[in-house]
Design a protein around this motif. Structure first.
Motif, mmCIF file in Angstrom:
data_model
loop_
_atom_site.group_PDB
_atom_site.id
_atom_site.type_symbol
_atom_site.label_atom_id
_atom_site.label_comp_id
_atom_site.label_asym_id
_atom_site.label_seq_id
_atom_site.Cartn_x
_atom_site.Cartn_y
_atom_site.Cartn_z
ATOM 1 N N GLY A 259 -4.921 -1.903 11.922
ATOM 2 C CA GLY A 259 -6.361 -1.967 11.712
ATOM 3 C C GLY A 259 -7.022 -2.874 12.735
ATOM 4 N N GLU B 298 -3.088 5.417 2.666
ATOM 5 C CA GLU B 298 -4.125 4.389 2.609
ATOM 6 C C GLU B 298 -4.438 3.868 4.004
ATOM 7 N N SER B 299 -5.661 3.341 4.167
ATOM 8 C CA SER B 299 -6.097 2.848 5.478
ATOM 9 C C SER B 299 -6.299 1.340 5.428
ATOM 10 N N VAL B 300 -6.489 0.759 6.626
ATOM 11 C CA VAL B 300 -6.628 -0.695 6.755
ATOM 12 C C VAL B 300 -7.807 -1.017 7.660
ATOM 13 N N THR C 15 -4.790 -8.138 9.899
ATOM 14 C CA THR C 15 -3.783 -7.591 9.000
ATOM 15 C C THR C 15 -2.584 -7.131 9.816
ATOM 16 N N ASP D 183 1.528 -5.422 9.606
ATOM 17 C CA ASP D 183 2.516 -4.696 8.814
ATOM 18 C C ASP D 183 3.751 -5.582 8.696
ATOM 19 N N SER E 241 -1.592 4.585 6.785
ATOM 20 C CA SER E 241 -0.144 4.542 6.551
ATOM 21 C C SER E 241 0.395 5.948 6.301
ATOM 22 N N THR F 117 -2.212 -10.492 5.375
ATOM 23 C CA THR F 117 -3.497 -10.797 5.999
ATOM 24 C C THR F 117 -3.473 -12.230 6.514
ATOM 25 N N ILE G 268 0.850 -1.190 0.000
ATOM 26 C CA ILE G 268 0.000 0.000 0.000
ATOM 27 C C ILE G 268 0.884 1.238 0.000
ATOM 28 N N LEU H 258 1.761 -5.307 3.568
ATOM 29 C CA LEU H 258 0.792 -5.876 4.509
ATOM 30 C C LEU H 258 0.611 -7.362 4.245
#
Length: 358
Positions: free
Chosen positions: A297, A249-251, A305, A307, A259, A267, A245, A265
């Motif tokens: 997140g 951007e968000s999660v 998720t 990092d 971020s 999952t 990403i 990332l």
């Protein structure tokens, strides 16, 4: 390869932890608390390996757990039921050779009725006195009259439970010990059990005849630095997807993590539907190899998720990330989630497959 999360249960570690606890109090016996499916590790399997290691005293919360323990252990070890006897359970206690822990006057009267109507308990019964926790147990002030009432049918064990054993300097420990000493003096020939996991580390004054560690068997609690405990389980989840990403951007649900720079990332196939707490959102971590990868997140029902930027060379679909184990200590993970190790391991649900290793 299954994409389910898995808990690898290290039976040899649990047995070794029991030996460590036994070595910490060589003048007495060391029991084992195996309630709540052995804190999520599997009651029959843990009971059997501890019995093979030399343990002969086991503690469960409910009589149905006691039945399971008896099937695993065979006829000889003592199995105590901490929550005590119910009015109609006498046949079960007799047939499964369970030892009731009497916590109240009502339960004592239940026991007397059993014995007066011909019931027989091979290993007797235990009396649990409340010395200050105010949770469960016979009030300390009732000890003198109970000592008179049990003449001719002495208990096989006197018990109490420490409220603050993991706080070594807490005055509550000495206060409870003094109360228990006064109570046990009324039952001069009866062995005493007081120390839970934390109590083992408090020293000889708290050991008495029988200690009953729980969480320490599974590698948790707060042992002293010179006491090496091994993790009872390694909780792992497979990576389902890896993605890159960009900054901004968000999660996850609610977009609670954003971020500030590019990230990689991963999952994982685990979530609160498996018993991993939602409270670990944006706080807990997983490891890939030895690299720590923070949870980013919200923890959702089936997915987490992380990092994985620091583990870029290792993160790929099918690789298992660790959430509890040598690289992800139980109590540290629990603390980050705002809970305790007990809740993390007992909360794991059947979707997490157990793999038993020796």
């Amino acid at each position: 390869m299954s994409l389910r999360p898995r808990a690898r249960i290290h039976l040899n570690h649990i047995a070794e932890n029991w030996r460590t606890l036994q070595a910490a109090q060589p003048d007495g016996l060391t029991g084992a608390v195996i309630k709540a499916d052995a804190y999520g590790h599997g009651l029959p399997q843990v009971a059997e390996v501890l019995h093979d290691a030399g343990c002969d005293h086991f503690f469960v919360a409910h009589s149905f757990e006691g039945e399971s323990a008896r099937r695993a252990l065979g006829p000889n070890p003592v199995v105590y039921v901490l929550n005590g006897p119910g009015p109609y359970e006498e046949p079960l206690y007799r047939e499964a050779n369970l030892t009731p822990v009497v916590n109240s006057d009502h339960q004592f009267q239940t026991l007397v009725t059993w014995l007066q109507t011909g019931g027989k308990l091979k290993n007797g019964y235990a009396l649990h006195f409340d010395t200050g926790m105010n949770r469960l147990g016979i009030p300390a002030g009732d000890a003198p009259k109970l000592a008179e009432a049990v003449e001719g049918m002495l208990p096989s064990l006197i018990m109490s439970h420490l409220a603050c054993s993991e706080e070594h300097g807490n005055g509550m420990n000495a206060f409870q010990q003094e109360r228990l000493s006064a109570i046990s003096a009324l039952f001069p020939d009866v062995p005493v059990s007081f120390a839970n996991s934390g109590g083992v580390w408090l020293g000889q004054d708290y050991h008495h005849a029988l200690t009953r560690p729980g969480i320490a068997l599974y590698g948790g609690g707060m042992p002293p630095k010179d006491a090496k405990l091994l993790p009872g389980m390694t909780l792992e989840a497979p990576i389902l997807q890896v993605r890159s990403i960009e900054a901004g951007e968000s999660v996850g649900y609610g977009a609670t993590w954003q971020s500030s720079e590019p990230h990689l990332l991963a999952t994982l196939a685990i979530g609160y539907g498996d018993g991993f707490p939602r409270s670990a959102s944006n706080k807990g971590f997983a490891t890939i190899g030895t690299q720590r990868c923070p949870i980013v997140g919200r923890v959702s029902m089936d997915l987490i998720t992380i990092d994985a930027t620091s583990a870029r060379n290792l993160a790929r679909p099918g690789v298992f990330a660790q959430l509890i184990g040598l690289d992800a200590p139980l109590e540290e993970q629990a603390s980050l989630a705002g809970t305790i190790g007990y809740e993390l391991t007992t909360g794991l649900l059947p979707r997490v497959t157990r793999i038993y290793e020796d």
